[in-house]
Motif scaffolding. Structure first.
Motif, PDB file in Angstrom:
ATOM      1  N   SER A  23      15.553  -6.858  -1.604  1.00  0.00           N
ATOM      2  CA  SER A  23      16.205  -5.681  -2.215  1.00  0.00           C
ATOM      3  C   SER A  23      15.546  -4.372  -1.786  1.00  0.00           C
ATOM      4  CB  SER A  23      16.187  -5.800  -3.748  1.00  0.00           C
ATOM      5  OG  SER A  23      16.834  -6.981  -4.146  1.00  0.00           O
ATOM      6  N   LEU A  24      15.411  -4.174  -0.491  1.00  0.00           N
ATOM      7  CA  LEU A  24      14.667  -3.034   0.062  1.00  0.00           C
ATOM      8  C   LEU A  24      15.528  -1.776   0.107  1.00  0.00           C
ATOM      9  CD1 LEU A  24      11.753  -2.771   1.464  1.00  0.00           C
ATOM     10  CD2 LEU A  24      13.043  -2.628   3.578  1.00  0.00           C
ATOM     11  N   ASP A  25      15.034  -0.712  -0.512  1.00  0.00           N
ATOM     12  CA  ASP A  25      15.676   0.605  -0.452  1.00  0.00           C
ATOM     13  C   ASP A  25      14.824   1.515   0.423  1.00  0.00           C
ATOM     14  OD1 ASP A  25      17.586  -0.328  -2.197  1.00  0.00           O
ATOM     15  OD2 ASP A  25      16.749   0.653  -3.969  1.00  0.00           O
ATOM     16  N   MET A  26      15.346   1.890   1.574  1.00  0.00           N
ATOM     17  CA  MET A  26      14.617   2.750   2.515  1.00  0.00           C
ATOM     18  C   MET A  26      15.446   3.988   2.795  1.00  0.00           C
ATOM     19  SD  MET A  26      13.583   1.846   6.463  1.00  0.00           S
ATOM     20  CE  MET A  26      12.128   0.863   6.176  1.00  0.00           C
ATOM     21  N   LYS A  27      14.761   5.131   2.863  1.00  0.00           N
ATOM     22  CA  LYS A  27      15.458   6.404   3.079  1.00  0.00           C
ATOM     23  C   LYS A  27      14.656   7.237   4.081  1.00  0.00           C
ATOM     24  CE  LYS A  27      17.083  10.344   0.312  1.00  0.00           C
ATOM     25  NZ  LYS A  27      17.086  10.911  -1.050  1.00  0.00           N
ATOM     26  N   ILE A  28      15.251   7.503   5.246  1.00  0.00           N
ATOM     27  CA  ILE A  28      14.569   8.271   6.285  1.00  0.00           C
ATOM     28  C   ILE A  28      15.433   9.458   6.695  1.00  0.00           C
ATOM     29  CG2 ILE A  28      13.529   8.211   8.591  1.00  0.00           C
ATOM     30  CD1 ILE A  28      13.101   5.228   8.238  1.00  0.00           C
ATOM     31  N   GLU A  29      14.852  10.659   6.606  1.00  0.00           N
ATOM     32  CA  GLU A  29      15.590  11.877   6.929  1.00  0.00           C
ATOM     33  C   GLU A  29      15.334  12.324   8.361  1.00  0.00           C
ATOM     34  OE1 GLU A  29      14.417  14.695   3.932  1.00  0.00           O
ATOM     35  OE2 GLU A  29      15.490  13.645   2.340  1.00  0.00           O
ATOM     36  N   LYS A  30      16.253  13.096   8.885  1.00  0.00           N
ATOM     37  CA  LYS A  30      16.185  13.602  10.256  1.00  0.00           C
ATOM     38  C   LYS A  30      14.888  14.387  10.482  1.00  0.00           C
ATOM     39  CE  LYS A  30      18.878  16.361  13.581  1.00  0.00           C
ATOM     40  NZ  LYS A  30      19.036  15.308  14.598  1.00  0.00           N
ATOM     41  N   GLY A  31      14.220  14.119  11.604  1.00  0.00           N
ATOM     42  CA  GLY A  31      13.011  14.852  11.970  1.00  0.00           C
ATOM     43  C   GLY A  31      11.721  14.300  11.407  1.00  0.00           C
ATOM     44  N   GLU A  32      11.819  13.241  10.597  1.00  0.00           N
ATOM     45  CA  GLU A  32      10.609  12.660  10.003  1.00  0.00           C
ATOM     46  C   GLU A  32       9.920  11.696  10.964  1.00  0.00           C
ATOM     47  OE1 GLU A  32      11.140  12.439   5.198  1.00  0.00           O
ATOM     48  OE2 GLU A  32      12.022  10.795   6.321  1.00  0.00           O
ATOM     49  N   ILE A  33       8.602  11.566  10.772  1.00  0.00           N
ATOM     50  CA  ILE A  33       7.882  10.399  11.304  1.00  0.00           C
ATOM     51  C   ILE A  33       7.616   9.543  10.075  1.00  0.00           C
ATOM     52  CG2 ILE A  33       5.812   9.523  12.443  1.00  0.00           C
ATOM     53  CD1 ILE A  33       5.565  12.146  13.928  1.00  0.00           C
ATOM     54  N   TYR A  34       8.330   8.444   9.987  1.00  0.00           N
ATOM     55  CA  TYR A  34       8.278   7.586   8.802  1.00  0.00           C
ATOM     56  C   TYR A  34       7.351   6.409   9.095  1.00  0.00           C
ATOM     57  CZ  TYR A  34      10.091   4.717   4.887  1.00  0.00           C
ATOM     58  OH  TYR A  34      10.223   3.956   3.742  1.00  0.00           O
ATOM     59  N   GLY A  35       6.253   6.339   8.380  1.00  0.00           N
ATOM     60  CA  GLY A  35       5.306   5.245   8.539  1.00  0.00           C
ATOM     61  C   GLY A  35       5.706   4.073   7.663  1.00  0.00           C
ATOM     62  N   PHE A  36       6.066   2.957   8.291  1.00  0.00           N
ATOM     63  CA  PHE A  36       6.490   1.758   7.566  1.00  0.00           C
ATOM     64  C   PHE A  36       5.298   0.810   7.529  1.00  0.00           C
ATOM     65  CE2 PHE A  36       9.668  -1.993   7.517  1.00  0.00           C
ATOM     66  CZ  PHE A  36       9.754  -1.944   6.138  1.00  0.00           C
ATOM     67  N   LEU A  37       4.680   0.724   6.357  1.00  0.00           N
ATOM     68  CA  LEU A  37       3.386   0.065   6.215  1.00  0.00           C
ATOM     69  C   LEU A  37       3.456  -1.215   5.410  1.00  0.00           C
ATOM     70  CD1 LEU A  37       1.114   3.083   5.431  1.00  0.00           C
ATOM     71  CD2 LEU A  37       0.483   1.260   6.984  1.00  0.00           C
ATOM     72  N   GLY A  38       2.603  -2.149   5.772  1.00  0.00           N
ATOM     73  CA  GLY A  38       2.478  -3.357   4.970  1.00  0.00           C
ATOM     74  C   GLY A  38       1.572  -4.341   5.678  1.00  0.00           C
ATOM     75  N   PRO A  39       0.981  -5.269   4.933  1.00  0.00           N
ATOM     76  CA  PRO A  39       0.140  -6.296   5.564  1.00  0.00           C
ATOM     77  C   PRO A  39       0.974  -7.131   6.533  1.00  0.00           C
ATOM     78  CG  PRO A  39      -0.012  -6.377   3.148  1.00  0.00           C
ATOM     79  CD  PRO A  39       1.122  -5.477   3.484  1.00  0.00           C
TER      80      PRO A  39
END
Length: 314
Positions: A23-39
């Motif tokens: 049930s993953l909710d992800m939101k990435i806006e234009k121009g961002e550097i989005y760090g997707f982190l996890g073990p």
């Protein structure tokens, strides 16, 4: 309102009855550097493969560039570039020849090869066989391949994996330049918070398939509440005295630990201890590192449930 490049709602993937993405909710806006982190094993690569259409979700929806990805997959993929796991290349060919094979498939102008070689700083090595490249150079060539079609969205899965400090520094500088100089939005996955901290504008932390935090790096840092540690001649007596004066204090060995203290309140505490005949040997401030926060959030150092409920509203 900022343009959304990626929006997932209740994105779920079940493989052999095991829920990999939950049930993953992800939101990435234009121009961002989005760090997707996890073990490792948290579900990052599976999520990325679903975003790229390499894997079909079990449930939930993916919107790319404001449109449902399932209905506009080819249109979305034309605007995307990716480097997932390790880059693929022909070792006996030069960097330029490798890019030429991809250029023919993408049908972009020949001049674009020189542009991307310049962006990833491989111009001087462009006519060398790739089999002689360092790992860092191969990773940069992988990014050159990914941006050859001038994508609006670039997805990078663990691009610094296995690189030496010099290679990591080069990769970090390159990724930071892409939104600023070329208008790209970047999603970069990693299991190292310290690495993402130096690149990302926003971070999403996943643990056991669930998104447990999604916000700016500064919001993440605000979770690092400081402690003031006071070493005294009698920590049991000191803790008892402070508690009787309405101050939350925790006795630990020869010290007393206080949390969320203003400078004026610390001064009052020290004055009270000295006035009561308790010797104060040392006062120090300690704040949790980002790495410690990360371990706490991912359940390897604490409880994540309260964080998860808050992150849903972010």
């Amino acid at each position: 309102m900022a343009e959304l490049m990626i929006l997932t709602t209740n994105l779920t993937k079940v493989i052999k009855k095991k829920t990999i993405v939950d049930s993953l909710d992800m939101k990435i806006e234009k121009g961002e550097i989005y760090g997707f982190l996890g073990p490792n094993g948290a579900g990052k690569t599976t999520t990325i493969k679903m975003l790229l259409g390499l894997m079909k979700p079990t449930g939930g929806t993916i919107e790319l560039f404001g449109k449902n990805a399932a209905d506009h997959q080819l249109e979305s993929l034309r605007k995307m570039g990716s480097l997932v796991e390790s880059p693929s290349y022909y070792g006996h060919l030069t960097a330029r020849e490798n890019l030429e094979t991809i250029r023919k498939i993408l049908q972009v102008q020949k001049s674009r090869i020189d542009e991307v070689l310049s962006i990833v700083r491989l111009t001087n090595d462009s006519n060398r066989p790739v089999k002689g490249f360092s790992l860092g150079m191969k990773q940069r060539l992988g990014i050159a391949s990914a941006i050859l079609g001038n994508p609006e969205l670039l997805i990078l899965d663990e691009p610094t994996n296995g690189l030496d400090p010099s290679g990591i520094h080069e990769m970090r500088d390159l990724i930071k330049r892409l939104p600023r100089e070329y208008g790209m939005t970047v999603l970069i996955s990693s299991h190292l918070l310290s690495e993402i901290d130096q690149m990302a504008t926003k971070v999403g932390i996943i643990s056991k398939g669930k998104m447990i935090f999604q916000d700016s790096i500064s919001k993440l840092k605000s979770k690092a509440k400081e402690q003031v540690i006071i070493r005294t001649g009698n920590s049991v007596k000191a803790a008892s005295l402070l508690l009787s004066n309405g101050q939350t204090a925790e006795q630990s060995g020869k010290s007393v630990i206080l949390r969320d203290m203003t400078d004026s309140r610390i001064a009052q505490v020290i004055a009270l201890l000295v006035k009561s005949g308790i010797e104060v040997y040392r006062v120090e401030e300690k704040r949790k590192s980002l790495e410690e926060i990360f371990l706490d959030l991912t359940g390897e150092g604490g409880n994540v449930h309260d964080v998860h409920s808050k992150s849903r509203s972010s």
